[in-house]
Structures are given as structure tokens and as C-alpha cells.
Design a protein around this motif. Sequence first.
Motif, PDB file in Angstrom:
ATOM      1  N   ALA A 174       0.486  -0.846  -0.163  1.00 14.31           N
ATOM      2  CA  ALA A 174       0.026  -0.223  -0.169  1.00 14.31           C
ATOM      3  C   ALA A 174       0.926   1.104  -0.179  1.00 14.31           C
ATOM      4  O   ALA A 174       0.402   2.237  -0.851  1.00 14.31           O
ATOM      5  N   ALA A 175       2.613   1.032   0.682  1.00 14.54           N
ATOM      6  CA  ALA A 175       3.114   2.385   1.029  1.00 14.54           C
ATOM      7  C   ALA A 175       3.229   2.771  -0.607  1.00 14.54           C
ATOM      8  O   ALA A 175       4.107   3.984  -0.886  1.00 14.54           O
ATOM      9  N   ALA A 176       4.180   1.420  -1.703  1.00 13.13           N
ATOM     10  CA  ALA A 176       4.703   1.323  -2.435  1.00 13.13           C
ATOM     11  C   ALA A 176       3.527   2.347  -3.184  1.00 13.13           C
ATOM     12  O   ALA A 176       3.601   3.004  -4.290  1.00 13.13           O
ATOM     13  N   VAL A 177       2.176   1.998  -3.512  1.00 12.67           N
ATOM     14  CA  VAL A 177       0.943   2.532  -4.436  1.00 12.67           C
ATOM     15  C   VAL A 177       0.972   4.241  -4.365  1.00 12.67           C
ATOM     16  O   VAL A 177       1.366   4.472  -5.269  1.00 12.67           O
ATOM     17  N   VAL A 178       1.136   4.150  -3.332  1.00 18.96           N
ATOM     18  CA  VAL A 178       0.910   5.702  -2.398  1.00 18.96           C
ATOM     19  C   VAL A 178       1.570   6.137  -3.093  1.00 18.96           C
ATOM     20  O   VAL A 178       1.699   7.430  -3.592  1.00 18.96           O
ATOM     21  N   ALA A 179       2.726   5.640  -2.861  1.00 17.27           N
ATOM     22  CA  ALA A 179       3.682   6.892  -3.180  1.00 17.27           C
ATOM     23  C   ALA A 179       4.601   6.590  -4.831  1.00 17.27           C
ATOM     24  O   ALA A 179       4.882   7.950  -4.805  1.00 17.27           O
ATOM     25  N   LEU A 180       4.057   6.152  -5.696  1.00 17.68           N
ATOM     26  CA  LEU A 180       4.079   6.345  -6.832  1.00 17.68           C
ATOM     27  C   LEU A 180       2.802   7.322  -7.690  1.00 17.68           C
ATOM     28  O   LEU A 180       3.347   8.213  -7.953  1.00 17.68           O
ATOM     29  N   VAL A 181       1.586   6.849  -6.580  1.00 14.73           N
ATOM     30  CA  VAL A 181       0.258   7.972  -7.006  1.00 14.73           C
ATOM     31  C   VAL A 181       0.618   9.225  -6.791  1.00 14.73           C
ATOM     32  O   VAL A 181       0.291  10.280  -7.184  1.00 14.73           O
ATOM     33  N   TYR A 182       1.317   9.369  -5.038  1.00 16.68           N
ATOM     34  CA  TYR A 182       0.299  11.023  -4.554  1.00 16.68           C
ATOM     35  C   TYR A 182       2.773  11.218  -4.600  1.00 16.68           C
ATOM     36  O   TYR A 182       2.512  12.206  -4.045  1.00 16.68           O
ATOM     37  N   THR A 183       3.525  11.404  -5.631  1.00 13.98           N
ATOM     38  CA  THR A 183       5.228  11.449  -5.803  1.00 13.98           C
ATOM     39  C   THR A 183       4.852  12.539  -5.445  1.00 13.98           C
ATOM     40  O   THR A 183       5.418  13.475  -5.053  1.00 13.98           O
ATOM     41  N   GLY A 184       3.963  12.900  -7.031  1.00 12.73           N
ATOM     42  CA  GLY A 184       3.922  15.038  -6.686  1.00 12.73           C
ATOM     43  C   GLY A 184       3.555  15.753  -5.704  1.00 12.73           C
ATOM     44  O   GLY A 184       4.334  16.879  -5.269  1.00 12.73           O
TER      45      GLY A 184
END
Length: 233
Positions: free
Chosen positions: A102-112
Motif C-alpha cells: 500500500a505504501a509503495a502504491v501511495v508513493a507512486l501515485v502521490y509523489t508529486g
Amino acid sequence: MGCFTFIKVMMILFNLAIFLSGGTLLGVGIWVTVDGQSFLDIFGALSSSILQVVNVSYFLIVIGAILLVIGFLGCYGAQKESKCLLMMFFAVVLIIFIAEVAAAVVALVYTGLAGTLLTALVTPLLKEKYGVDNSFTHIWNVTMTEVHCCGLNNYTDFNDSVWYKEHRTYPDPCCNNTQPCTYTAAAESKVTVWMYQQLFSSGRAWFVGCLGMGQRPPMQLQPQLGTWWSHGP
């Protein structure tokens, strides 16, 4: 030795190693949190990478505690062949795995978004504390030199800062440690890579602690971290 006995022994040894590792991390985390200066006095001379341990002391405490629980459940559960403890062990491991995904997905989606938030938090600190607080200044000098960057974004992070107003120059790392680091030299320097991009592209996980300076400087290259964390910018 039967297959089941072998698996049981390996399970015990594996989780015992996890338990001991967790205890070590927990102990180091508590030591650094309580008396980080003594830790640096003893281990700081061994390697510059040791300095990064003090940036993530609370993180070490959390990880150490989790590993202690996992190691205990797995080791004791295997020794006693307790289905309840072993179920708890696998449940905790499963939860951690799901949390990591979940953290990896969030990091990818909300990097900006994360970059925007970091800029909003860290840049004001640079303008206010760099050149004023010796510990904060030293931490950032080491970080910028190691990561080969200037501020969080580039040299413009120091525009209108206390440092620039007093010295009329930018920090030396912004010009590859050449002096004087004037506006022209900083603009022409290749030290303009965004620090947040460096974090992900280089895999420097230790820098997560440094980015915590959005609320405070990292813990205990000097002992004042707790105060910075409490009060923020």
C-alpha cells in the motif's frame, strides 16, 4: 531428523535472529534518542554513514519493537507448536506485507503531492534556520554534499534567507564547494538536481530522516532534535 523437526528448528533459529535484531535496533534507537552525542563520540569516527543512524532514531525504535514482537511470536510459537501464536505471527507478517504494498502504491501515485508538501515545509526552514542554527546548518551541509544537491529544489531555496542576506552568497555545496558561491556561480553550477528526486532515484533510504526536517532537523547529530520536532518551522 524429520522434515517437520527441521522446519521447526529453522523456524526457531530464523525468528530468534529476528528477535535479536529487533532488540538491537530498539536498543540503538533508544540510545540515540536519549543520548545521541555519546553514540556519535563512540561510532561517528568509524564511517560517515554512521551519522545517518541519528536521523532515524524513532524509526529504529518502531522497527525494533515490531521485529521483537514478530520474532517472539514466531520463535515461541514454533517452540511450543502453538497454533494461536503462529497464526498471530503470520497475521502480523501479512499485515506488514500489505502495508508495504500500500505504501509503495501511495508513493507512486502521490509523489508529486509529497514533493509539494515537502517544499512547503522544508523551504521556510532553510530560509529561517540555515546559517543561524549551527546544528541545522551542519546537517544540511553534510546532506547537500552527500546527495550532490542544493537545498530541496535548487539554489533559489536560499533566496531571501538569513544566510543570503548576511553573506550575499549561497552555501558552498550549491557551487560544488567552490568559493565564493555567487548568484552566477550557483546558476551555472550543475548542482541543481531536486533532492526529492535524488531520494527515489538513488535509493538513499537514510535521507527519509533528513526530509523530516520539514518539521525538525534530523535527530542528534546534535541533541536538540526533539525541540525542533515539537515546534516545527
